[in-house]
Design a protein around this motif. Structure first.
Motif, short mmCIF file in Angstrom:
data_model
loop_
_atom_site.label_atom_id
_atom_site.label_comp_id
_atom_site.label_asym_id
_atom_site.label_seq_id
_atom_site.Cartn_x
_atom_site.Cartn_y
_atom_site.Cartn_z
N ALA A 11 0.84 -1.19 0.00
CA ALA A 11 0.00 0.00 0.00
C ALA A 11 0.88 1.24 0.00
O ALA A 11 2.00 1.23 0.53
CB ALA A 11 -0.92 0.02 1.22
N ASP A 12 0.36 2.30 -0.60
CA ASP A 12 1.01 3.60 -0.56
C ASP A 12 0.58 4.27 0.75
O ASP A 12 -0.60 4.59 0.93
CB ASP A 12 0.58 4.44 -1.76
CG ASP A 12 1.28 5.79 -1.83
OD1 ASP A 12 1.86 6.22 -0.81
OD2 ASP A 12 1.24 6.43 -2.91
N ARG A 38 0.84 7.10 1.74
CA ARG A 38 0.34 8.46 1.57
C ARG A 38 -1.13 8.49 1.12
O ARG A 38 -1.74 9.55 1.07
CB ARG A 38 1.20 9.20 0.55
CG ARG A 38 2.66 9.35 0.98
CD ARG A 38 3.54 9.76 -0.16
NE ARG A 38 3.56 8.72 -1.21
CZ ARG A 38 4.30 8.78 -2.31
NH1 ARG A 38 5.09 9.83 -2.51
NH2 ARG A 38 4.27 7.81 -3.20
N ASN A 39 -1.66 7.32 0.77
CA ASN A 39 -3.06 7.21 0.36
C ASN A 39 -3.87 6.72 1.56
O ASN A 39 -3.87 5.54 1.88
CB ASN A 39 -3.18 6.22 -0.80
CG ASN A 39 -4.60 6.04 -1.29
OD1 ASN A 39 -5.56 6.28 -0.56
ND2 ASN A 39 -4.76 5.59 -2.52
N PRO A 40 -4.56 7.61 2.27
CA PRO A 40 -5.19 7.21 3.53
C PRO A 40 -6.25 6.13 3.38
O PRO A 40 -6.32 5.22 4.21
CB PRO A 40 -5.79 8.52 4.06
CG PRO A 40 -5.87 9.43 2.88
CD PRO A 40 -4.75 9.04 1.97
N ILE A 41 -7.06 6.20 2.33
CA ILE A 41 -8.10 5.20 2.15
C ILE A 41 -7.50 3.86 1.74
O ILE A 41 -7.88 2.80 2.25
CB ILE A 41 -9.14 5.67 1.11
CG1 ILE A 41 -9.74 7.02 1.54
CG2 ILE A 41 -10.23 4.63 0.93
CD1 ILE A 41 -10.37 7.01 2.90
N GLY A 42 -6.54 3.91 0.81
CA GLY A 42 -5.89 2.68 0.39
C GLY A 42 -5.17 1.98 1.53
O GLY A 42 -5.23 0.75 1.66
N LEU A 43 -4.51 2.77 2.38
CA LEU A 43 -3.80 2.19 3.52
C LEU A 43 -4.78 1.59 4.51
O LEU A 43 -4.60 0.46 5.00
CB LEU A 43 -2.94 3.25 4.20
CG LEU A 43 -2.14 2.79 5.42
CD1 LEU A 43 -1.19 1.65 5.08
CD2 LEU A 43 -1.37 3.95 6.03
N ARG A 44 -5.85 2.32 4.82
CA ARG A 44 -6.86 1.80 5.73
C ARG A 44 -7.44 0.48 5.23
O ARG A 44 -7.54 -0.50 5.98
CB ARG A 44 -7.99 2.82 5.87
CG ARG A 44 -9.14 2.36 6.77
CD ARG A 44 -10.41 3.16 6.49
NE ARG A 44 -10.91 2.91 5.12
CZ ARG A 44 -11.92 3.58 4.58
NH1 ARG A 44 -12.52 4.54 5.27
NH2 ARG A 44 -12.31 3.30 3.33
N CYS A 69 1.85 10.67 5.60
CA CYS A 69 1.36 9.35 6.02
C CYS A 69 0.48 9.41 7.28
O CYS A 69 0.03 8.37 7.77
CB CYS A 69 2.54 8.42 6.29
SG CYS A 69 3.64 8.21 4.89
N GLY A 86 -3.53 8.20 6.91
CA GLY A 86 -3.69 6.76 6.71
C GLY A 86 -3.40 5.98 7.96
O GLY A 86 -4.09 4.99 8.29
#
Length: 354
Positions: free
Chosen positions: A246-247, A249-255, A277, A280
């Motif tokens: 996961a990136d 810096r991408n809060p939704i993708g990390l979650r 960061c 996320g």
């Protein structure tokens, strides 16, 4: 030598007009002579912190992607010459060093002796430093910097004698991040078999934090990495129950990635050296959970305001880099965990000059 009395914090070495501690000072006094409670180290290697080196690398990368490593080297020299310490003006961070004790003041409380080979466990951002060789043996590539010069430790500084059973470069790499696993273990021990997510789990502080979490009683460990190559290395090391890409810096993708791997996490440890960061990490953490920020790239205002804006009931800790016994704890993790050691040795091999 001087009419100023020494202070264990190093205040007597500050050259600013206002009263500030050495870390906040614009310039430090680097004179060779010691105050009674100081120790002088003959420096052999600097270890720049990851956030600082990455910022310098980005700054000196051309549009075609080529990096001017000579410019990185020149900037490090200029920072030290200008400030009397290694403190990146952009990130505010520095690193640590390895060297040999050259002289010990009669009132030093550090327990060091001339001839001891040590790693400093306080930041270069507050350590008076003089480089005498122009960094002639460093090509600007990698965080470890061969160096001839001297540095000064204060009465409240910390240094550890290097162990005889490990290569110096390996010990330096471990001690550079030894605060992360120690605090991670302390936090994990406060929960009952928690789920622990480590963002940047394939890096130095991240891999040690995963090992520390497991030893401290984590029920589930999740390692978050940015790409498949790093994921494969972390899986091979066997440090995490789940490895996700996961990136950060991408809060939704990390979650979503952490949740799909068994989260949200009771404890989230941020060990990446890129900004952005905070959101996320907060979203990936359960209510009443804890987020530990171990990155100098963290914006603590963004973290605080982000948690408020998300109505997130989480405890957020700043990883200070110091927990009692942190160096011994990290070295023990390295010795006892073959996966951790392989990751560290592979990183050192990659950073070694060709």
């Amino acid at each position: 030598m001087t009419a100023r009395n020494s202070d264990p914090t190093g205040l007597h070495r500050v050259l600013d007009e206002t009263v500030v501690l050495p870390q906040a000072a614009r310039r430090l006094d680097t004179r060779h002579e010691l105050w009674p409670d100081e120790v002088r180290i003959r420096v052999e290697k600097l270890n720049l912190d990851a956030a600082s080196y990455r910022q310098l690398e980005r700054k000196h990368t051309a549009g075609d992607g080529s990096v001017d490593h000579g410019a990185i080297r020149a900037e490090v020299l200029d920072i030290v010459a200008t400030r009397g310490k290694m403190q990146n003006p952009e990130t505010g961070s520095g690193g640590m060093l390895v060297g040999t004790v050259e002289e010990v003041g009669p009132d030093s409380p550090l327990g060091l002796r001339p001839g001891d080979r040590v790693a400093t466990l306080v930041s270069l951002t507050l350590t008076p430093l003089v480089i005498e060789d122009g960094l002639r043996d460093w090509d600007g590539r990698g965080e470890q910097v061969p160096c001839e010069g001297y540095a000064v430790l204060f009465g409240r500084s910390i240094a550890a004698v290097l162990p005889d059973d490990l290569p110096a470069d390996l010990s330096l790499s471990v001690m550079d991040v030894c605060g992360a696993p120690a605090l991670t273990a302390r936090v994990v021990e406060g929960y009952d078999a928690p789920t622990v997510a480590v963002i940047g789990g394939g890096g130095k502080s991240g891999s040690l934090s995963l090992a520390a979490a497991r030893r401290a009683g984590a029920g589930r460990t999740i390692g978050v990495v940015p790409h498949e190559r790093e994921a494969a290395r972390l899986r091979e090391a066997g440090l995490a129950d789940e490895v996700v890409i996961a990136d950060a810096r991408n809060p939704i993708g990390l979650r979503d990635a952490v949740t799909a791997a068994g989260g949200p996490a009771d404890v989230t440890v941020v060990c990446v050296d890129v900004p952005g960061c905070e959101g996320g990490a907060i979203l990936a953490t359960a209510d009443r959970g804890t987020v530990i920020f171990f990155s100098m790239a963290t914006s603590f205002s963004a973290a605080a305001l982000g948690a408020e804006g998300l109505a997130a009931d989480v405890t957020m800790l700043v990883g200070t880099g110091y927990t009692p016994g942190h160096a011994a704890h990290a070295l023990e993790l390295l010795r006892d965990n073959a996966g951790v050691r392989r990751l560290f040795e592979a990183r050192l091999a990659h950073e070694a000059p060709a």
